[in-house]
Motif scaffolding. Structure first.
Motif, short mmCIF file in Angstrom:
data_model
loop_
_atom_site.label_atom_id
_atom_site.label_comp_id
_atom_site.label_asym_id
_atom_site.label_seq_id
_atom_site.Cartn_x
_atom_site.Cartn_y
_atom_site.Cartn_z
N VAL A 50 0.86 -1.19 0.00
CA VAL A 50 0.00 0.00 0.00
C VAL A 50 0.90 1.24 0.00
O VAL A 50 1.82 1.35 0.81
CB VAL A 50 -0.93 0.03 1.23
CG1 VAL A 50 -1.77 1.31 1.23
CG2 VAL A 50 -1.82 -1.20 1.27
N ILE A 51 0.61 2.17 -0.89
CA ILE A 51 1.35 3.43 -1.01
C ILE A 51 0.34 4.57 -0.95
O ILE A 51 -0.77 4.44 -1.45
CB ILE A 51 2.15 3.49 -2.33
CG1 ILE A 51 3.23 2.40 -2.36
CG2 ILE A 51 2.78 4.87 -2.53
CD1 ILE A 51 3.94 2.28 -3.70
N ALA A 52 0.73 5.67 -0.35
CA ALA A 52 -0.13 6.86 -0.33
C ALA A 52 0.69 8.11 -0.64
O ALA A 52 1.86 8.20 -0.25
CB ALA A 52 -0.80 7.01 1.04
N ASP A 53 0.07 9.03 -1.34
CA ASP A 53 0.72 10.33 -1.56
C ASP A 53 0.72 11.15 -0.27
O ASP A 53 1.60 11.98 -0.05
CB ASP A 53 -0.01 11.11 -2.65
CG ASP A 53 0.26 10.56 -4.05
OD1 ASP A 53 1.24 9.81 -4.20
OD2 ASP A 53 -0.50 10.88 -4.97
N GLU A 54 -0.28 10.90 0.58
CA GLU A 54 -0.39 11.63 1.84
C GLU A 54 -1.03 10.72 2.89
O GLU A 54 -1.95 9.96 2.59
CB GLU A 54 -1.25 12.89 1.67
CG GLU A 54 -1.47 13.68 2.95
CD GLU A 54 -2.43 14.84 2.79
OE1 GLU A 54 -2.59 15.62 3.75
OE2 GLU A 54 -3.03 14.95 1.70
N GLN A 55 -0.53 10.80 4.12
CA GLN A 55 -1.17 10.15 5.26
C GLN A 55 -1.69 11.24 6.21
O GLN A 55 -0.94 12.16 6.54
CB GLN A 55 -0.19 9.27 6.03
CG GLN A 55 0.34 8.07 5.26
CD GLN A 55 1.25 7.23 6.13
OE1 GLN A 55 0.90 6.16 6.58
NE2 GLN A 55 2.46 7.74 6.37
N THR A 56 -2.92 11.10 6.62
CA THR A 56 -3.46 12.07 7.55
C THR A 56 -3.29 11.64 9.00
O THR A 56 -3.45 12.46 9.90
CB THR A 56 -4.96 12.31 7.27
OG1 THR A 56 -5.66 11.06 7.37
CG2 THR A 56 -5.16 12.88 5.87
N ALA A 57 -2.97 10.36 9.20
CA ALA A 57 -2.76 9.85 10.56
C ALA A 57 -1.57 8.91 10.58
O ALA A 57 -1.58 7.87 11.26
CB ALA A 57 -4.01 9.15 11.07
N GLY A 58 -0.52 9.26 9.85
CA GLY A 58 0.70 8.45 9.86
C GLY A 58 1.32 8.46 11.25
O GLY A 58 1.25 9.45 11.97
N ARG A 59 1.93 7.32 11.61
CA ARG A 59 2.48 7.22 12.97
C ARG A 59 3.80 6.46 12.96
O ARG A 59 4.06 5.65 12.08
CB ARG A 59 1.49 6.50 13.90
CG ARG A 59 1.18 5.07 13.50
CD ARG A 59 0.14 4.42 14.42
NE ARG A 59 -0.13 3.05 14.04
CZ ARG A 59 -1.02 2.67 13.13
NH1 ARG A 59 -1.72 3.58 12.49
NH2 ARG A 59 -1.19 1.39 12.84
N GLY A 60 4.59 6.76 13.98
CA GLY A 60 5.81 6.03 14.22
C GLY A 60 5.67 5.19 15.47
O GLY A 60 4.56 4.88 15.91
#
Length: 253
Positions: A50-60
């Protein structure tokens, strides 16, 4: 469900080129890891991507926010086999570092235990591995370009991007394809413990070895490399050595 074209080609072209069972590319998602987890639960096989141009809730790690501005990086999650899970973040980080070096002339990325890839003392990529059934979702974020207006204040002192460090950063599709190839190679022979060859490769890129660090569980000391189960060896001031298996570790600056 996702975009039909990405980086100038149909998504099906990249799926076939990379030989993955399923590839989804989204303009925007909450988290690529969450979407990959859902695909794993639906029965999709390893190397589903899965690839996204933008994440609105990306996390580490520890739920920290991963800033994923539109078009500024490669935000990708890949389903991997779960067998070498205890040290999997290190192997994924090693693959990321090798791919960045291979695709960006003159750069020598290093691994900051347990899951960051750095250039100098600045983080250029991060890894988040999360178990789901018989798989592990490996989320990777690589900063390709400085976001418009720069990084947020809370990460600016510790973050960098490939276009800040190299004159011609690679395209996202080049990085994604090279990463999938590198992960297949690294994991083809991976076991439940790090091999001598893997430990040597990690040691050659270890950003913490010999440096004074602060750990969440064991306090302060000097990092002395990584052992077979992926633990970080911490040498305390009195000479005692303890093994850091989890938690935050940061260099004393």
């Amino acid at each position: 469900m996702g975009l039909e074209r990405w980086e100038g080609e149909p998504v099906a072209f990249w799926s076939g080129l990379w030989n993955v069972p399923r590839l989804e590319v989204h303009e925007r998602v909450g988290s690529t890891n969450d979407r990959a987890r859902a695909l794993a639960e639906d029965g999709w096989a390893v190397y589903t991507t899965v690839i996204a141009d933008e994440q609105t809730a990306g996390r580490g790690r520890s739920g920290k926010r991963w800033h994923s501005a539109p078009g500024s990086g490669l935000w990708i999650s890949i389903l991997l086999p779960a067998a070498p899970a205890p040290h999997l973040p290190l192997l994924v980080g090693l693959a990321v570092a090798e791919v960045v070096e291979r695709t960006c002339s003159g750069l020598r990325p290093r691994i900051e235990w347990p899951n960051d890839v750095t250039l100098g003392d600045r983080k250029v990529a991060g890894v988040l591995c999360e178990g789901v059934g018989q798989h592990v979702v490996a989320g990777v974020g690589i900063n390709l370009r400085m976001p418009e207006g720069g990084f947020p204040d809370d990460v600016d002192a510790r973050a960098t991007a490939l276009d800040r460090e190299a004159p011609a950063p690679p395209e996202r599709a080049v990085l994604a394809g090279a990463l999938i190839v590198a992960l297949r190679s690294r994991l083809a022979t991976a076991g439940t413990r790090l091999t001598l060859g893997e430990r040597i490769a990690i040691s050659e890129r270890d950003a913490l070895e010999g440096r004074r660090v602060v750990t969440a569980q064991h306090g302060e000391g000097v990092a002395r490399g990584v052992v077979e189960d992926g633990s970080l060896v911490l040498e305390r001031d009195g000479g005692e050595r303890v093994f850091v298996r989890a938690g935050q570790v940061r260099p004393v600056r």
